[in-house]
Design an enzyme around this catalytic site. Structure first.
Site, PDB file in Angstrom:
ATOM      1  N   GLU A 140      -6.791   6.394  -3.884  1.00  0.00           N
ATOM      2  CA  GLU A 140      -6.642   7.626  -3.112  1.00  0.00           C
ATOM      3  C   GLU A 140      -7.883   8.488  -3.247  1.00  0.00           C
ATOM      4  OE1 GLU A 140      -4.657   8.291  -0.423  1.00  0.00           O
ATOM      5  OE2 GLU A 140      -2.906   8.028  -1.703  1.00  0.00           O
ATOM      6  N   CYS A 181       0.828  -1.207   0.000  1.00  0.00           N
ATOM      7  CA  CYS A 181       0.000   0.000   0.000  1.00  0.00           C
ATOM      8  C   CYS A 181       0.868   1.265   0.000  1.00  0.00           C
ATOM      9  CB  CYS A 181      -0.944  -0.071   1.203  1.00  0.00           C
ATOM     10  SG  CYS A 181      -2.388   1.010   1.085  1.00  0.00           S
ATOM     11  N   HIS A 182       0.627   2.192   0.962  1.00  0.00           N
ATOM     12  CA  HIS A 182       1.421   3.417   1.026  1.00  0.00           C
ATOM     13  C   HIS A 182       2.866   3.158   1.436  1.00  0.00           C
ATOM     14  CE1 HIS A 182      -2.672   5.195   1.215  1.00  0.00           C
ATOM     15  NE2 HIS A 182      -2.095   6.162   0.523  1.00  0.00           N
TER      16      HIS A 182
END
Length: 224
Positions: free
Chosen positions: A164, A133-134
């Site tokens: 997002e 993910c991030h």
């Protein structure tokens, strides 16, 4: 067998707001659950060491396995209260590094030279650099000794612009993962939003979103 180093954020809020963020619990807990089943030991580090906040939204996406890890006194102590500082980490002790997500990492992962040095050392020793993910933010700016980006020419994935937008954070985050990754020479691959997707390219293993933590873990375990 050497251990796996799990990297978590110290950021408590979206910068410039009072909106809380932090570690996305499942991205750590699900990965840890897979490591435990494979009998692979883990340690935890954060940019500042010590306390790691939880993104409150992540508590809505738990299951019995996630909660079992979350309630484990060892996890509470080492992953949430007393994470290592980068200066306390010897890269030689680890066969892989795993960057967790949660939006907070977009502020304290990308430009941390100590974490970059640890990841590069693990990579140069034949280990794996992984994220979900991030957490891809931790990979984006790593350069090798020749000044080349580690991700250049590699196929990777991470939280997408579409995801997002759905999360409602497109205007708050400091950058979009795909834009930064491609600017640094990576080939950014993505599948349908909020569906499990992880890919391996050499010593890099990356997952697209919170539903991909176990897939990253399993691909790493297969390599180890």
């Amino acid at each position: 067998m050497k251990k796996v180093l799990i990297v978590e954020t110290n950021v408590t809020r979206y910068q410039g707001t009072n909106d809380p963020t932090g570690l996305w619990l499942g991205e750590a807990a699900e990965f840890v659950d897979e490591m435990q089943q494979a009998q692979i030991a883990v340690d935890y580090v954060s940019p500042n060491g010590g306390f790691v906040p939880l993104d409150p939204r992540s508590m809505k996406y738990t299951d019995a396995a996630t909660m079992a890890v979350y309630e484990d006194p060892d996890f509470i102590n080492r992953a949430l209260k007393n994470t290592l500082k980068p200066s306390q980490v010897d890269p030689d002790d680890y066969t892989a590094i795993y960057y967790t997500g949660g939006h907070g990492v977009m502020w304290d992962f990308p430009d941390n030279p100590e974490l970059q040095a640890i990841a590069l050392a693990i990579y140069q020793h034949g280990g794996y650099v992984t994220s979900v993910c991030h957490g891809i933010a931790g990979l984006l700016n790593i350069k090798d000794q020749t000044g080349q980006y580690l991700i250049a020419g590699k196929t990777i994935t991470g939280f997408t612009a579409t995801e997002e937008l759905i999360a409602g954070k497109q205007r708050i985050v400091p950058f979009l993962n795909r834009e930064r990754a491609t600017a640094h020479g990576a080939i950014f691959s993505q599948h349908r939003f909020y569906r499990e997707y992880a890919i391996t390219d050499g010593q890099l293993i990356t997952g697209q979103n919170p539903f991909s933590a176990r897939a990253v873990a399993r691909q790493l375990i297969a390599k180890l």
